[in-house]
Design an enzyme around this catalytic site. Structure first.
Site, PDB file in Angstrom:
ATOM      1  N   LYS A  31      27.949  58.556 -88.649  1.00 47.43           N
ATOM      2  CA  LYS A  31      26.531  58.189 -88.812  1.00 47.43           C
ATOM      3  C   LYS A  31      25.841  57.921 -87.475  1.00 47.43           C
ATOM      4  CE  LYS A  31      27.139  53.200 -89.606  1.00 47.43           C
ATOM      5  NZ  LYS A  31      26.851  52.088 -90.524  1.00 47.43           N
ATOM      6  N   ARG A 126      27.148  41.783 -97.940  1.00 46.02           N
ATOM      7  CA  ARG A 126      26.350  42.999 -97.913  1.00 46.02           C
ATOM      8  C   ARG A 126      26.628  43.674 -99.246  1.00 46.02           C
ATOM      9  NH1 ARG A 126      26.570  47.856 -93.480  1.00 46.02           N
ATOM     10  NH2 ARG A 126      28.022  48.675 -95.018  1.00 46.02           N
TER      11      ARG A 126
END
Length: 366
Positions: A31, A126
């Protein structure tokens, strides 16, 4: 940005070999490279098990470039992108059963089977299914057509900085044992986390059921994310940022006049250091995180706006047109890779250079 593929290969191969000795494979996370096919290729040459990315657009770019690797979507898919995820990713990390149902529908339409790894919340707050809800989620996932339950995973140290340790990693292993006992199956993937797991892996004698880690920052920058300390034997300068000087003048260090908010809604405070050699570089907050740059010894970053980076360049008499080199942390790296105004120059193993076309994913020889 200059990207040294030799150094990235060395970092990836070193981590793959070290982790293999603990029975752990590596998913190379692309990413931060915006799905660069060349960097993905180096990951694969170094022996990563699969490629992982949080953006379907990056996975599509690598598919377009015919990168020959299993692809894992490492962010929970958006409902609106479920069809694209099924078409281009072999596996996705998931936390919402509604999303998995949608993936099942799209997989049936495409006559494909899609792998699912269920992410578990272990304290970083998260993404993740609460541990008490995991068995029920596995049960429904197993019942969905064209969905293959591949395993479970967790993510730590990204939002709250919670460190992987013997307690949370042991809980993940315990959850694997519970799934296998409940459903009479073997869990294939136990994804223990990311580059933040490195210290834990090599300080523990028993890593339990963990058999895969998702590694990006440690490969690209040669450091671990918990304390940003270099990893022994890895290159920390595989990627560097080079910026051009557009102004260099002696100026006061303290502004004059009434102080209001700057362009970003902040009211800066400054220290009067007398007159300094102020150097301005043609890069700014739109392109990088200034706090994530390490400037050359003898210089200091003193401010930034959208398109300007300001340095106290000390005794350096930098002329307009000169270039300065910076090391980056992960925050600065991700932003610079994303900026279309930062040219990416890749150093090949054969020592030639190419300018990467990040839109098409295909390099152009120079």
């Amino acid at each position: 940005m200059e990207i040294d593929l030799d150094k990235i290969y060395h970092n990836a191969r070193t981590l793959v070999d070290r982790l293999a000795s603990r029975g752990i494979s590596v998913t190379g996370v692309s990413k931060a490279t915006l799905g660069s096919p060349e960097i993905a290729g180096v990951f694969l040459q170094a022996g990563v098990r699969a490629l992982g990315d949080s953006r379907i657009e990056n996975i599509e770019a690598m598919r377009y470039a015919q990168v020959p690797a299993p692809m894992t979507m490492i962010r929970s898919p958006m409902l609106s992108q479920a069809e694209r995820v099924v078409r281009h990713a072999d596996v996705s990390l998931n936390t919402e059963i509604e999303v998995i149902r949608k993936l099942s529908l799209e997989a049936q339409k495409a006559n494909r089977r899609h792998g699912v790894v269920l992410m578990v919340e272990l304290g970083d707050l998260r993404e993740g299914i609460m541990p008490d809800d995991l068995i029920d989620t596995v049960r429904e996932t197993l019942s969905l057509p064209n969905i293959v339950f591949k395993g479970i995973g967790t993510n730590l140290a990204c939002r709250s900085g919670v460190s992987p340790d013997s307690r949370n990693m042991a809980l993940l292993s315990k959850l694997v044992d519970s799934i296998e006992a409940t459903f009479g199956l073997t869990v294939d993937i136990v994804s223990g986390g990311n580059s933040a797991n490195i210290q834990w892996v090599f300080s523990e004698t028993d890593t339990g059921r963990i058999n895969d880690l998702r590694m990006g920052e440690s490969i690209l920058l040669g450091c671990e994310p918990l304390h940003r300390t270099p990893i022994d034997g890895l290159h920390t300068d595989a990627i560097t940022l080079i910026a051009e000087v557009i102004e260099s003048k002696v100026k006061p260090s303290r502004p004059t006049g009434e102080i209001g908010q700057n362009a970003f809604g902040e009211k800066p405070t400054t220290t009067d250091r007398g007159h300094i050699m102020q150097t301005i570089l043609a890069i700014g907050i739109q392109d990088i995180d200034p706090c994530g740059l390490q400037s050359p010894v003898g210089t200091e970053i003193i401010g930034a706006s959208s398109d300007h980076l300001l340095l106290d360049s000390g005794s350096y008499g930098l002329s307009v047109g000169a270039e300065m080199m910076f090391q980056l942390n992960y925050s600065a790296l991700v932003r610079a890779m994303t900026s279309p105004f930062v040219t990416k120059i890749v150093k090949h193993h054969r020592a030639s250079m190419v300018q990467q076309d990040w839109t098409s994913g295909l390099p152009r020889e120079q």
